[in-house]
Structure formats: structure tokens, C-alpha cells
Design a protein around this motif. Structure first.
Motif, PDB file in Angstrom:
ATOM      1  N   ILE A   1     -10.904   3.844 -13.757  1.00  0.00           N
ATOM      2  CA  ILE A   1     -11.340   2.793 -14.686  1.00  0.00           C
ATOM      3  C   ILE A   1     -10.490   1.463 -14.189  1.00  0.00           C
ATOM      4  CG2 ILE A   1     -11.640   2.106 -17.039  1.00  0.00           C
ATOM      5  CD1 ILE A   1     -11.983   4.719 -17.661  1.00  0.00           C
ATOM      6  N   TYR A   2      -9.207   1.794 -14.100  1.00  0.00           N
ATOM      7  CA  TYR A   2      -8.218   0.705 -13.861  1.00  0.00           C
ATOM      8  C   TYR A   2      -7.108   1.161 -13.124  1.00  0.00           C
ATOM      9  CZ  TYR A   2      -5.414  -3.440 -15.492  1.00  0.00           C
ATOM     10  OH  TYR A   2      -4.492  -4.478 -15.205  1.00  0.00           O
ATOM     11  N   GLU A   3      -6.732   0.461 -12.119  1.00  0.00           N
ATOM     12  CA  GLU A   3      -5.225   0.553 -11.535  1.00  0.00           C
ATOM     13  C   GLU A   3      -4.666  -0.718 -11.140  1.00  0.00           C
ATOM     14  OE1 GLU A   3      -7.296   2.031  -7.638  1.00  0.00           O
ATOM     15  OE2 GLU A   3      -5.708   2.809  -7.948  1.00  0.00           O
ATOM     16  N   LYS A   4      -3.214  -0.587 -11.263  1.00  0.00           N
ATOM     17  CA  LYS A   4      -2.640  -2.007 -11.188  1.00  0.00           C
ATOM     18  C   LYS A   4      -1.350  -1.530 -10.349  1.00  0.00           C
ATOM     19  CE  LYS A   4      -1.496  -6.439 -12.373  1.00  0.00           C
ATOM     20  NZ  LYS A   4      -2.516  -7.633 -12.232  1.00  0.00           N
ATOM     21  N   TYR A   5      -0.982  -2.346  -9.160  1.00  0.00           N
ATOM     22  CA  TYR A   5       0.273  -1.997  -8.373  1.00  0.00           C
ATOM     23  C   TYR A   5       0.972  -3.600  -8.347  1.00  0.00           C
ATOM     24  CZ  TYR A   5      -2.468   2.004  -7.530  1.00  0.00           C
ATOM     25  OH  TYR A   5      -3.243   3.227  -7.634  1.00  0.00           O
ATOM     26  N   GLU A   6       2.278  -3.471  -8.594  1.00  0.00           N
ATOM     27  CA  GLU A   6       2.846  -4.926  -8.502  1.00  0.00           C
ATOM     28  C   GLU A   6       4.192  -4.645  -8.256  1.00  0.00           C
ATOM     29  OE1 GLU A   6       2.077  -6.895 -12.442  1.00  0.00           O
ATOM     30  OE2 GLU A   6       3.777  -6.096 -13.171  1.00  0.00           O
ATOM     31  N   GLY A   7       4.848  -5.724  -7.934  1.00  0.00           N
ATOM     32  CA  GLY A   7       6.238  -5.775  -7.767  1.00  0.00           C
ATOM     33  C   GLY A   7       6.549  -5.323  -6.293  1.00  0.00           C
ATOM     34  N   TYR A   8       7.977  -4.876  -6.128  1.00  0.00           N
ATOM     35  CA  TYR A   8       8.302  -4.503  -4.935  1.00  0.00           C
ATOM     36  C   TYR A   8       8.976  -3.022  -4.800  1.00  0.00           C
ATOM     37  CZ  TYR A   8       7.961  -9.349  -3.992  1.00  0.00           C
ATOM     38  OH  TYR A   8       7.246 -10.690  -3.754  1.00  0.00           O
ATOM     39  N   SER A   9       8.925  -2.323  -3.854  1.00  0.00           N
ATOM     40  CA  SER A   9       9.370  -0.972  -3.758  1.00  0.00           C
ATOM     41  C   SER A   9      10.933  -1.177  -3.289  1.00  0.00           C
ATOM     42  CB  SER A   9       8.595  -0.006  -2.707  1.00  0.00           C
ATOM     43  OG  SER A   9       8.718  -0.471  -1.329  1.00  0.00           O
ATOM     44  N   ASN A  10      11.053  -2.158  -2.380  1.00  0.00           N
ATOM     45  CA  ASN A  10      12.514  -2.579  -2.060  1.00  0.00           C
ATOM     46  C   ASN A  10      12.795  -3.908  -2.235  1.00  0.00           C
ATOM     47  OD1 ASN A  10      14.715  -3.139  -0.340  1.00  0.00           O
ATOM     48  ND2 ASN A  10      14.634  -1.079   0.418  1.00  0.00           N
ATOM     49  N   LEU A  11      13.433  -4.309  -3.040  1.00  0.00           N
ATOM     50  CA  LEU A  11      13.749  -5.913  -3.552  1.00  0.00           C
ATOM     51  C   LEU A  11      14.451  -6.404  -2.261  1.00  0.00           C
ATOM     52  CD1 LEU A  11      14.617  -5.606  -7.187  1.00  0.00           C
ATOM     53  CD2 LEU A  11      12.374  -6.211  -6.113  1.00  0.00           C
ATOM     54  N   ARG A  12      14.992  -5.981  -1.505  1.00  0.00           N
ATOM     55  CA  ARG A  12      16.072  -6.369  -0.249  1.00  0.00           C
ATOM     56  C   ARG A  12      14.962  -7.147   0.563  1.00  0.00           C
ATOM     57  NH1 ARG A  12      18.656  -1.841  -0.908  1.00  0.00           N
ATOM     58  NH2 ARG A  12      17.730  -0.881   1.068  1.00  0.00           N
ATOM     59  N   ASP A  13      13.994  -6.268   1.060  1.00  0.00           N
ATOM     60  CA  ASP A  13      12.929  -6.811   2.080  1.00  0.00           C
ATOM     61  C   ASP A  13      11.732  -7.219   1.487  1.00  0.00           C
ATOM     62  OD1 ASP A  13      11.912  -4.297   1.790  1.00  0.00           O
ATOM     63  OD2 ASP A  13      12.775  -3.370   3.593  1.00  0.00           O
ATOM     64  N   LYS A  14      11.409  -7.163   0.318  1.00  0.00           N
ATOM     65  CA  LYS A  14      10.321  -7.559  -0.444  1.00  0.00           C
ATOM     66  C   LYS A  14       9.070  -6.687   0.032  1.00  0.00           C
ATOM     67  CE  LYS A  14      12.380 -10.952  -2.539  1.00  0.00           C
ATOM     68  NZ  LYS A  14      12.697 -10.734  -3.904  1.00  0.00           N
ATOM     69  N   THR A  15       9.356  -5.170   0.159  1.00  0.00           N
ATOM     70  CA  THR A  15       8.139  -4.340   0.333  1.00  0.00           C
ATOM     71  C   THR A  15       7.395  -4.349  -0.768  1.00  0.00           C
ATOM     72  OG1 THR A  15       9.353  -3.250   2.059  1.00  0.00           O
ATOM     73  CG2 THR A  15       7.603  -2.405   1.156  1.00  0.00           C
ATOM     74  N   PRO A  16       6.190  -4.760  -0.757  1.00  0.00           N
ATOM     75  CA  PRO A  16       5.329  -4.618  -1.947  1.00  0.00           C
ATOM     76  C   PRO A  16       4.793  -3.326  -2.401  1.00  0.00           C
ATOM     77  CG  PRO A  16       3.891  -5.448  -0.223  1.00  0.00           C
ATOM     78  CD  PRO A  16       5.208  -5.339   0.274  1.00  0.00           C
ATOM     79  N   ILE A  17       4.592  -3.058  -3.632  1.00  0.00           N
ATOM     80  CA  ILE A  17       4.185  -1.486  -4.208  1.00  0.00           C
ATOM     81  C   ILE A  17       2.508  -1.760  -3.989  1.00  0.00           C
ATOM     82  CG2 ILE A  17       3.840  -0.284  -6.103  1.00  0.00           C
ATOM     83  CD1 ILE A  17       6.519  -1.113  -6.871  1.00  0.00           C
ATOM     84  N   THR A  18       1.938  -0.672  -3.496  1.00  0.00           N
ATOM     85  CA  THR A  18       0.707  -0.393  -3.278  1.00  0.00           C
ATOM     86  C   THR A  18       0.233   0.766  -3.477  1.00  0.00           C
ATOM     87  OG1 THR A  18       0.650   0.539  -0.866  1.00  0.00           O
ATOM     88  CG2 THR A  18       0.773  -1.898  -1.067  1.00  0.00           C
ATOM     89  N   ASP A  19      -1.228   1.096  -3.579  1.00  0.00           N
ATOM     90  CA  ASP A  19      -1.700   2.512  -3.987  1.00  0.00           C
ATOM     91  C   ASP A  19      -1.024   3.452  -3.035  1.00  0.00           C
ATOM     92  OD1 ASP A  19      -3.017   1.963  -1.507  1.00  0.00           O
ATOM     93  OD2 ASP A  19      -5.068   2.201  -2.634  1.00  0.00           O
TER      94      ASP A  19
ATOM     95  N   SER B   1       5.859  -7.731 -15.221  1.00  0.00           N
ATOM     96  CA  SER B   1       7.330  -7.294 -15.221  1.00  0.00           C
ATOM     97  C   SER B   1       7.261  -5.913 -14.885  1.00  0.00           C
ATOM     98  CB  SER B   1       7.889  -7.754 -16.365  1.00  0.00           C
ATOM     99  OG  SER B   1       7.057  -7.144 -17.500  1.00  0.00           O
ATOM    100  N   MET B   2       6.410  -5.206 -14.627  1.00  0.00           N
ATOM    101  CA  MET B   2       6.345  -3.721 -14.366  1.00  0.00           C
ATOM    102  C   MET B   2       7.000  -3.179 -13.301  1.00  0.00           C
ATOM    103  SD  MET B   2       3.148  -0.779 -14.036  1.00  0.00           S
ATOM    104  CE  MET B   2       3.655   0.760 -14.276  1.00  0.00           C
ATOM    105  N   ASN B   3       6.692  -3.918 -12.080  1.00  0.00           N
ATOM    106  CA  ASN B   3       7.243  -3.418 -10.677  1.00  0.00           C
ATOM    107  C   ASN B   3       7.068  -1.988 -10.502  1.00  0.00           C
ATOM    108  OD1 ASN B   3       9.190  -4.890  -8.763  1.00  0.00           O
ATOM    109  ND2 ASN B   3       9.920  -2.790  -8.720  1.00  0.00           N
ATOM    110  N   GLY B   4       5.863  -1.662 -10.593  1.00  0.00           N
ATOM    111  CA  GLY B   4       5.499  -0.160 -10.489  1.00  0.00           C
ATOM    112  C   GLY B   4       4.020  -0.163 -10.013  1.00  0.00           C
ATOM    113  N   SER B   5       3.547   1.046 -10.715  1.00  0.00           N
ATOM    114  CA  SER B   5       2.275   1.355 -10.263  1.00  0.00           C
ATOM    115  C   SER B   5       1.475   2.092 -11.631  1.00  0.00           C
ATOM    116  CB  SER B   5       1.910   2.432  -9.170  1.00  0.00           C
ATOM    117  OG  SER B   5       2.869   3.481  -9.038  1.00  0.00           O
ATOM    118  N   PHE B   6       0.344   1.879 -11.853  1.00  0.00           N
ATOM    119  CA  PHE B   6      -0.356   2.352 -13.278  1.00  0.00           C
ATOM    120  C   PHE B   6      -1.902   2.588 -12.897  1.00  0.00           C
ATOM    121  CE2 PHE B   6      -2.408   0.246 -16.844  1.00  0.00           C
ATOM    122  CZ  PHE B   6      -2.238   1.643 -17.811  1.00  0.00           C
TER     123      PHE B   6
END
Length: 404
Positions: free
Chosen positions: A96-114, A82-87
Motif C-alpha cells: 500500500i505504501y513504501e518510503k525510502y529516504e536518507g543515506y545508508s552511508n553518510l560519508r559518500d551519500k549512498t541513498p537508501i533504496t528498496d 528525518s527517518m533515514n531508513g525504509s518503511f
């Protein structure tokens, strides 16, 4: 670009070249030649940092152990992805650890990446403060210099640069005095940093409390610091931040929002229920906010800021000194950084951010050389809970129920 402007930029860049060694004359001459030709820092070149103390590569076992704790924390802190962000969590500059999940723009479903740049809200203050400190380091600004030396129309004569950095100016928040009286500001018009200065100088905006008497967190302080950066460098805040911080450190996905050009092209923010939050009249102000970045870029920044060659040791010590000691307690504020100072002598340095639906957390564990970054464009207070991860690296007295 005319020769005068080239000369001004060069004059700024030479004394504040970040982390570059000046010991080798031939290297220095080559670097000067590049800067004169391009009026910029060399492209795609990150100056080599001095070692951050005794750093050794992390072992596979160490990484696996810490990763297990962090993954457990992540699942409990942001259940059901449920984050919708980057960590990101790193030690000695090693992720050690990184995580990217969700969308930067929910309208066009642009995924969040590094490489997805997200508004870092008030974590921007750490970067603004650092640019000011580089100018202090270069003898272009004195910490105890009066703000009126740079901004003659500034109406509070006792306020210094240091007071802006540590929130002891006594000024009122621009969000309050421009929101409540139409005679002060028409909210149909987008507010700028210069507008804030002009309003304070012409509309008889009183101080919230006497200058220098107590700490009071206030965004107006950093809006004024951005104007001082512009005055000293003769560059826009956007260009100055790029020249002083972003380009030298290779922060290729970090920028100050060009509001008029890109306000509809950057990642929007959302309420917790995923309703998009629109643009308002305060969204053009910079210095206190409006920097977009990524966890990997902020890791580069953190590595540089804490390196031996970034700021003079005496100046760096002042950055991490608390300036809000009028009331006994553990919470404090330095020069652009929040801190918790426990009686045990253990210190925790961080800065959080919140603007619209954007939430951010920047944590630098200086003793352990650990960096923790969390950014989200969907409102969620769990972003701030990442401080609890400090307990797996050092003796920090936070509750640990989310870390097993």
C-alpha cells in the motif's frame, strides 16, 4: 564440495523445502534432480504459496484511503524527512505504501533504496526462531529437547530449546558477563558465539534466575540457538539461514553479516546527531542480531511464515502462544515473537530491534493479513511508533493522535 557434504545439505533441504508442494511426483523428482546437481535450491525460483485465506485484490479506493492515513502518520512521526531508513505497509501481500529516504552511508551519500540492506537488530530473532521451527517441523529438533543434547559443554542441564526460544532459560546476557570482568573476557578481542558457550562452561557463570521460573529477555538465548542450528545442519549459521529461509523465499537482499569479510562494506549506523557508531567486540555475535534485510524481503518472509504450508498447524499455534504468564498483564512472548494479548481477545504480534544506531520494527497483523516494516540506521525511537498504524486496519487499542 565433497559428496558427503552434498549429501548432508540435501538431507537437510529435502524435509524442510519451504512451501513447496510434494503432491506432484514428477515435480518432486525434477526438484530433487536440481538439488542433487547443485546442492542448493533452484536459483531465482520462489515456490508458489498456497492462498492466505480469502485474499482479494485491493481496490484503488481502499489503497488511496489507507495511503492518506499512512502519509499523515509518516509526516508527523518523521518530520522534515528525518527517518533515514525504509518503511513499508502491505495488505494481502500487496504494498500500500513504501518510503525510502536518507543515506545508508553518510560519508559518500549512498541513498537508501528498496534494495538497501539494513541491520535489522533483534528482528533477527524472528528469523532465527523460524529456522529452528523449520528444523522442528522436519523432526530434526524437538522443542522440549535439552540444549545439552546438541551442545554438550552447555552448563545448564535443565534448559530446553523451547526455553531458549521464549526466553525462560534464566541465563545472563553475554554483554554483561563479558563486559565487567577482564578475567572472563578481554574486550580487545572480538567475541564469538562459541566463545560465549565456552565462557559459560568454564568460568562458572551463574544463572540470573532458576531455569523455567520466569520470562527474562536475553540475547544469549538466541546466540545458543544459532549454535544449535549449526550443529544440526552441519552448516555455518550464515549458510544455514540462506538454505532454510532466504533462498527458498527469494529474499535476495537478506544475509547474515560475514564479519571478518564485510564489516566495513555494510551500511554503518549513526547516533541521532548523525555521528557514526563504530564496531565493538560484540559485533560478531549472530542469532540474536546480525541479519541485514529490506522491507520487501521481510514482506516475503512474513507472507511465508503465516501461510498454511509453512509450518504444521499445531506447531504454528505454539509459536503464537504466550509463555510469560507468571504476572498478569497484556505483554507476552511466544516462540520468537512478542505479543500483546488484550482481555477483549484481540492479539498484536510484533518484534522490535535496537543495536547501536539501528532500529527496526516488524509487525504482522494476522487477523487483517497486514505487514508493517520499519528499518533505520540512524537512532530514532519513532521507528517503534509504527504500531499505531494498526488502528486503521483493525480494532487495536493504541493511541491514534499520529493517525488522522
Amino acid at each position: 564440495m565433497n559428496l558427503t557434504k552434498k549429501a548432508n545439505i540435501l538431507y537437510l533441504l529435502l524435509p524442510i523445502a519451504v512451501l513447496a508442494s510434494c503432491k506432484n511426483d514428477s515435480v518432486s523428482k525434477k526438484k530433487d534432480t536440481i538439488e542433487i546437481k547443485d546442492a542448493d535450491l533452484p536459483k531465482n525460483v520462489l515456490p508458489k504459496m498456497k492462498p492466505m485465506g480469502k485474499e482479494t485484490p485491493l481496490t484503488a479506493d481502499y489503497i488511496a484511503e489507507k495511503k492518506r492515513y499512512i502519509e499523515s502518520f509518516y509526516r508527523k512521526n518523521w518530520p522534515n524527512n528525518s527517518m533515514n531508513g525504509s518503511f513499508l505497509v502491505a495488505k494481502n501481500g500487496q504494498i500500500i505504501y513504501e518510503k525510502y529516504e536518507g543515506y545508508s552511508n553518510l560519508r559518500d551519500k549512498t541513498p537508501i533504496t528498496d534494495t538497501t540492506s539494513i541491520h535489522i537488530a533483534s528482528v533477527s530473532k524472528v528469523l532465527t526462531a523460524t529456522a529452528v521451527l523449520k528444523l522442528v517441523n522436519a523432526k530434526r529438533i524437538d522443542l522440549d529437547q535439552k540444549v545439552t543434547d546438541f551442545l554438550p559443554e552447555f552448563p545448564y542441564p535443565e534448559v530446553t530449546v523451547r526455553m531458549l526460544l521464549c526466553h525462560r532459560s534464566g541465563m545472563r546476557s553475554y554483554a554483561y558477563f563479558t563486559d565487567r570482568d577482564k578475567n572472563v573476557w578481554d574486550r580487545h578481542n572480538t567475541l564469538t558465539n562459541q566463545d560465549i558457550l565456552t565462557i559459560m562452561g568454564t568460568k562458572n557463570i551463574k544463572l540470573e534466575q532458576k531455569t523455567g521460573t520466569r520470562f527474562a529477555y536475553c540475547n544469549t538465548n538466541y546466540a545458543m540457538l544459532a549454535l544449535i542450528i549449526e550443529k544440526v545442519t552441519k552448516l555455518s549459521y550464515r549458510d544455514a539461514m540462506a538454505q532454510i529461509i532466504f533462498k527458498p523465499l527469494g529474499m535476495t537482499h537478506t544475509f547474515v553479516l560475514d564479519f571478518d569479510k564485510d564489516k566495513h562494506n555494510v551500511a554503518p549506523s549513526y547516533k541521532a546527531n548523525r555521528v557514526e557508531i563504530g564496531i565493538d567486540y560484540l559485533d560478531k555475535i549472530y542469532g540474536d542480531k546480525n541479519i541485514y534485510s529490506t522491507p520487501r524481503d521481510l514482506l516475503k518472509f512474513d507472507r511465508a511464515r503465516n501461510s498454511p504450508s509453512f509450518l504444521e498447524p499445531e506447531l504454528l499455534a505454539q509459536v503464537y502462544t504466550g509463555y510469560s504468564n507468571e504476572h498478569k498483564g497484556t505483554k507476552n512472548y511466544g516462540l520468537g515473537i512478542r505479543m500483546i494479548n488484550w482481555e477483549t481477545g484481540k492479539n498484536f504480534y510484533f518484534h522490535n530491534g535496537w543495536w547501536h544506531g539501528f532500529t527496526s520494527s516488524y509487525i504482522t497483523l494476522k487477523d487483517e493479513n497486514v505487514t508493517i516494516i520499519a528499518l533505520s540506521n540512524k537512532f530514532n525511537r519513532s521507528t517503534y511508533a509504527v504500531r499505531k498504524l494498526s488502528v486503521i486496519f483493525g480494532d487495536y487499542p493504541f493511541k491514534v493522535k499520529d493517525v488522522e
